[in-house]
Enzyme design. Structure first.
Site, short mmCIF file in Angstrom:
data_model
loop_
_atom_site.label_atom_id
_atom_site.label_comp_id
_atom_site.label_asym_id
_atom_site.label_seq_id
_atom_site.Cartn_x
_atom_site.Cartn_y
_atom_site.Cartn_z
N HIS A 130 0.81 -1.34 0.07
CA HIS A 130 -0.17 -0.04 0.01
C HIS A 130 0.89 1.16 0.17
O HIS A 130 0.57 2.24 -0.72
CB HIS A 130 -0.90 -0.03 1.07
N ASP A 140 -10.34 -3.43 0.44
CA ASP A 140 -10.09 -3.47 1.69
C ASP A 140 -9.79 -1.99 2.46
O ASP A 140 -9.67 -2.09 3.54
CB ASP A 140 -8.87 -4.32 1.74
N ASP A 174 -15.08 0.44 -6.11
CA ASP A 174 -14.99 -0.92 -5.92
C ASP A 174 -16.27 -1.61 -6.38
O ASP A 174 -17.23 -1.43 -5.73
CB ASP A 174 -14.38 -1.23 -4.70
N GLY A 193 -15.27 -0.02 -12.09
CA GLY A 193 -14.45 0.99 -12.61
C GLY A 193 -14.34 1.23 -13.83
O GLY A 193 -13.80 2.40 -14.30
N ASP A 235 -6.02 -0.52 -7.88
CA ASP A 235 -5.49 -1.48 -6.92
C ASP A 235 -6.33 -3.04 -7.00
O ASP A 235 -7.43 -2.94 -6.13
CB ASP A 235 -5.59 -0.88 -5.46
N SER A 236 -6.34 -3.65 -8.06
CA SER A 236 -7.11 -4.81 -8.45
C SER A 236 -6.64 -6.00 -8.21
O SER A 236 -5.64 -6.19 -7.52
CB SER A 236 -7.61 -4.77 -9.84
N THR A 237 -7.56 -6.90 -8.27
CA THR A 237 -7.12 -8.54 -8.24
C THR A 237 -6.21 -8.75 -9.44
O THR A 237 -6.14 -7.87 -10.37
CB THR A 237 -8.45 -9.37 -7.95
N ASP A 238 -6.00 -10.00 -9.63
CA ASP A 238 -5.20 -10.24 -10.96
C ASP A 238 -5.96 -10.11 -11.91
O ASP A 238 -7.09 -10.30 -11.86
CB ASP A 238 -4.78 -11.67 -10.65
N1 AG3 Z 1 -4.55 -6.42 -4.92
C1 AG3 Z 1 -3.60 -7.02 -5.63
C2 AG3 Z 1 -3.38 -8.59 -5.20
C3 AG3 Z 1 -2.47 -9.15 -6.33
C4 AG3 Z 1 -2.48 -10.62 -5.58
N2 AG3 Z 1 -2.13 -11.45 -6.58
C5 AG3 Z 1 -1.67 -12.65 -6.16
N3 AG3 Z 1 -1.25 -12.97 -5.23
N4 AG3 Z 1 -1.36 -13.58 -7.37
C6 AG3 Z 1 -4.31 -6.50 -3.58
C7 AG3 Z 1 -5.42 -5.67 -2.84
C8 AG3 Z 1 -4.94 -5.01 -1.73
N5 AG3 Z 1 -5.35 -3.59 -1.53
#
Ligand code: AG3
Length: 280
Positions: free
Chosen positions: A64, A88, A108, A140, A157-160
């Site tokens: 972060h 989060d 989000d 988004g 700030d996304s997931t994969d």
């Molecule tokens: N977002 C990015 C997470 C990527 C995780 N990927 C993985 N472990 N393969 C995190 C959110 C934090 N605010």
């Protein structure tokens, strides 16, 4: 006594992390994804989305602080900030440490993640009650298309980028981001690891270069993400990004001017990496 273990289901990693778990605090399913909160003796509470660990309490600052302070300190006056994802709250917390920020919009898609964070991750979700924070539960990718010349900094700030987050790495999306930024805006996104996701890093960098005049890459080392050597792709319309342009007057665990400058890859290596000359 036997250990309870949690085996991560990371679709992109060639290895599997296996964590010792002391407690499972929450398990559920939102409209978009499976959500779990587990507790580990080493990492503290961890948020897991669709089987992939997103944050832990112990090392979250390594993610972060990097994703928020590098773009914000590269900008002379980041008053309006947009965060896409980040439910989060960790990125929002860091963004709000900047007194110059007048408004931070967090978009989000999944309202449930925000609720879970408020309940189980008080240290991450502190920013949600700040009067400068505006929380929007929308997609988004669509949200950003409604704006032109609006934001100083946009953070993804996304997931994969598999499943619904995939659109956040397309050239189309980067064009919408470019339009939504002011004429000297800065953009950053988490873009996976150098070790296991090199092709993806390269593709994203090349797409950004088609849209922005200044594109660069910096990294942090994140122990909970398989691949560890984690990248952040940064793009700027006007300002150089490799050094902070304001005094570093926020309280952090690791970020400072020297850290900012060290986070960027040496130029020679960076060029080889993006051109494809560097491979394993
Ligand atoms: N977002 C990015 C997470 C990527 C995780 N990927 C993985 N472990 N393969 C995190 C959110 C934090 N605010």
């Amino acid at each position: 006594m036997r250990d309870i273990v949690f085996i991560e289901r990371d679709p992109y990693a060639p290895i599997r992390h296996c964590y010792t778990v002391s407690k499972i605090l929450y398990q559920g399913k939102s409209e978009y994804q499976e959500i779990q909160v587990i507790e580990s003796p080493e990492f503290g509470r961890m948020l897991v989305l669709d089987g992939v660990v997103q944050v832990d309490e112990k090392y979250e600052f390594l993610y972060h602080e990097y994703i928020a302070h590098v773009p914000l300190f590269a900008h002379p006056n980041p008053e309006n900030v947009l965060i896409i994802g980040g439910g989060d709250g960790g990125t929002l917390r860091e963004v709000l440490k900047h007194d110059v920020v007048k408004r931070a919009v967090l978009v989000d898609i999944d309202r449930q993640v925000i609720e879970i964070s408020k309940k189980f991750f008080p240290s991450l979700s502190v920013g949600f009650s700040d009067p400068r924070a505006i929380i929007v539960n929308e997609d988004g990718y669509k949200y950003v298309q409604d704006y032109e010349n609006e934001f100083d900094v946009i953070i993804v700030d996304s997931t994969d980028p598999v499943g619904f987050a995939h659109v956040l790495t397309t050239e189309d999306f980067f064009r919408f981001v470019h339009r939504a930024l002011k004429e000297d805006g800065v953009f950053v996104a988490q873009t996976e690891s150098i070790h296991y996701h090199l092709e993806m890093v390269r593709t994203i960098q090349q797409r950004l270069k088609k849209v922005f005049p200044i594109v660069d890459l910096y990294t942090s080392v994140i122990p909970i993400y398989a691949g560890y050597w984690w990248t952040f792709s940064i793009a700027s319309k006007k300002h150089p990004v490799r050094s902070p342009v304001r005094d570093v007057n926020v309280e952090t665990k690791i970020y400072d001017k020297e850290m900012h400058e060290h986070a960027f890859l040496p130029t020679g290596f960076y060029k080889k990496l993006v051109s494809g000359e560097y491979k394993y």
